[in-house]
Write a protein that holds these residues in place. Sequence first.
Motif: not given
Length: 119
Positions: A63-64, A66
């Motif tokens: 997520d960090s 994307k």
Amino acid sequence: QGHLVEPGGGLVQPGGSLRLSCEAFGIPFTSYVMSWYRQAPGKEREPVAGYLTNTGGHTNYADSVKGRFFITRSNAKNTVYLQMNSLKPEDTAVYYCNAVGYGFRSTLWGQGTQVTVSS
């Protein structure tokens, strides 16, 4: 047995871009699922980006990263890349290339390359 070689890495300013590469030697490259991991000081190694199969196509990202990092591979060059854009200081880490045999037991790690994001 094969091995993975990661040249490159280095120092980049926040907001900058960098492309890492990882070349595979001595393995049937197209039979491996390729991924990138990273390990920051005092933290555990974590997955960053990776393919879901050996044939490319579907990918997965932390997520960090994307929307900022992109993994690609060149089967002709036995190489996987990690394009890193809009870099942040928290992206500072040692980045490792990983290869896992698709349907058979084989795991390889690159030697790691340092990426430092700092002004």
